[in-house]
Design a protein around this motif. Structure first.
Motif, short mmCIF file in Angstrom:
data_model
loop_
_atom_site.label_atom_id
_atom_site.label_comp_id
_atom_site.label_asym_id
_atom_site.label_seq_id
_atom_site.Cartn_x
_atom_site.Cartn_y
_atom_site.Cartn_z
N LEU A 35 0.94 -1.12 -0.04
CA LEU A 35 0.12 0.12 -0.11
C LEU A 35 0.79 1.27 -0.34
CD1 LEU A 35 -2.84 -1.02 2.56
CD2 LEU A 35 -2.86 -0.86 0.17
N ALA A 36 2.28 1.03 -0.17
CA ALA A 36 2.98 2.36 -0.21
C ALA A 36 2.70 3.57 -1.22
CB ALA A 36 4.57 1.94 -0.52
N GLU A 37 2.18 2.83 -2.32
CA GLU A 37 2.09 4.08 -3.34
C GLU A 37 0.44 4.35 -3.38
OE1 GLU A 37 4.33 4.94 -5.64
OE2 GLU A 37 5.67 3.87 -4.42
N ALA A 38 -0.41 3.91 -2.44
CA ALA A 38 -1.76 4.17 -2.39
C ALA A 38 -2.03 5.63 -2.09
CB ALA A 38 -2.59 3.16 -1.90
N SER A 39 -3.11 6.02 -2.77
CA SER A 39 -3.50 7.35 -2.17
C SER A 39 -4.61 7.11 -1.00
CB SER A 39 -4.30 8.22 -3.19
OG SER A 39 -3.06 8.56 -3.98
N VAL A 40 -4.56 7.81 0.26
CA VAL A 40 -5.35 7.51 1.27
C VAL A 40 -6.36 8.68 1.71
CG1 VAL A 40 -5.26 6.68 3.85
CG2 VAL A 40 -3.53 6.16 2.09
N LEU A 41 -7.35 8.19 2.00
CA LEU A 41 -8.62 9.29 2.39
C LEU A 41 -9.11 8.95 3.60
CD1 LEU A 41 -10.32 11.75 1.90
CD2 LEU A 41 -11.88 10.31 0.58
N ILE A 42 -8.79 9.50 4.70
CA ILE A 42 -9.40 9.18 5.97
C ILE A 42 -10.56 10.00 6.14
CG2 ILE A 42 -8.98 9.25 8.35
CD1 ILE A 42 -5.90 9.36 8.06
N LEU A 43 -11.75 9.20 6.41
CA LEU A 43 -13.07 9.70 6.52
C LEU A 43 -13.47 9.80 7.73
CD1 LEU A 43 -14.61 7.88 3.48
CD2 LEU A 43 -14.13 10.27 3.54
N PHE A 44 -13.90 10.92 8.41
CA PHE A 44 -14.52 11.09 9.83
C PHE A 44 -16.04 10.97 9.49
CE2 PHE A 44 -10.25 12.31 10.88
CZ PHE A 44 -10.25 11.95 12.07
N ASN A 45 -16.65 9.62 9.69
CA ASN A 45 -18.10 9.39 9.34
C ASN A 45 -18.95 9.71 10.59
OD1 ASN A 45 -20.36 8.90 7.47
ND2 ASN A 45 -20.17 6.57 8.31
N LYS A 46 -20.30 9.84 10.23
CA LYS A 46 -21.38 10.14 11.23
C LYS A 46 -21.20 11.34 12.04
CE LYS A 46 -21.77 5.05 12.01
NZ LYS A 46 -22.22 4.19 13.15
N THR A 47 -20.81 12.33 11.27
CA THR A 47 -20.68 13.81 11.70
C THR A 47 -22.02 14.34 12.07
OG1 THR A 47 -20.69 14.65 9.59
CG2 THR A 47 -18.58 14.26 10.64
N ASP A 48 -23.30 13.76 11.70
CA ASP A 48 -24.69 14.29 12.02
C ASP A 48 -25.06 13.68 13.38
OD1 ASP A 48 -26.65 11.50 11.48
OD2 ASP A 48 -24.52 11.46 10.63
N LEU A 49 -24.15 12.96 13.91
CA LEU A 49 -24.58 12.40 15.61
C LEU A 49 -23.68 13.15 16.39
CD1 LEU A 49 -24.51 8.48 14.85
CD2 LEU A 49 -26.48 10.18 14.95
N PRO A 50 -24.43 13.55 17.63
CA PRO A 50 -23.79 14.35 18.64
C PRO A 50 -22.58 13.30 19.29
CG PRO A 50 -25.77 13.17 19.51
CD PRO A 50 -25.69 12.88 18.03
N CYS A 51 -21.70 14.29 19.65
CA CYS A 51 -20.42 13.46 20.12
C CYS A 51 -19.97 14.12 21.30
CB CYS A 51 -19.58 13.24 19.22
SG CYS A 51 -18.19 12.05 19.84
N TYR A 52 -19.02 13.52 22.29
CA TYR A 52 -18.68 14.22 23.36
C TYR A 52 -17.12 14.75 22.97
CZ TYR A 52 -16.38 9.84 24.35
OH TYR A 52 -15.85 8.64 24.47
N MET A 53 -16.70 14.32 21.86
CA MET A 53 -15.55 14.96 21.31
C MET A 53 -15.45 15.49 19.98
SD MET A 53 -12.53 12.17 22.13
CE MET A 53 -11.03 12.75 22.87
#
Ligand SMILES: Nc1nc2c(ncn2[C@@H]2O[C@H](COP(=O)(O)OP(=O)(O)O)[C@@H](O)[C@H]2O)c(=O)[nH]1
Ligand SMILES: [Mg+2]
Length: 111
Positions: free
Chosen positions: A43-61
């Motif tokens: 995976l050294a040459e792969a492009s990486v997208l890190i997704l933070f999902n469920k941003t519609d939900l409340p969260c304590y952080m």
């Protein structure tokens, strides 16, 4: 599913890594899995997208707090891969157009 991910590393040009932003208790496990992926030779040459999902939900952080907690800026700075981050909600669709653009751009440039 983590144990079988390596079966799919061959020919993988783009990697979407999804973090559940509504459940910070999973963060350390996510972080360890991400580090494993980023250090995998196929995976050294792969492009990486890190997704933070469920941003519609409340969260304590906040997402900024989560990024800081796992030292994501350091991880990105030291990774071989080109890494992008995005905040999305698969439920409401927020941010999904950006994901499609990222995929198009990533494949257009042949990365
Ligand atoms: N509110 C909300 N729910 C979501 C979102 N994405 C997935 N889900 C829901 O999350 C559930 C799946 O759980 P999830 O934690 O994503 O999967 P798992 O951790 O692989 O079991 C399903 O009921 C989905 O409808 C999102 O962005 N917002
Ligand atoms: Mg989950």
């Amino acid at each position: 599913m983590g144990p079988i991910w390596s079966s799919y590393y061959g020919n993988c040009r783009s990697l979407l890594f999804m973090i559940d932003a509504s459940n910070p208790t999973q963060l350390s496990a996510s972080c360890m899995q991400l580090l494993g992926l980023l250090s995998a030779e196929p995976l050294a040459e792969a492009s990486v997208l890190i997704l933070f999902n469920k941003t519609d939900l409340p969260c304590y952080m906040t997402i900024e707090e989560m990024k800081s907690l796992i030292r994501l800026p350091d991880i990105i700075a030291h990774a071989k891969q080109n890494i992008t981050m995005a905040e999305i909600s698969a439920w409401t669709g927020t941010g999904l157009a950006g994901v499609l653009h990222w995929l198009q751009d990533t494949h257009r440039t042949g990365r």
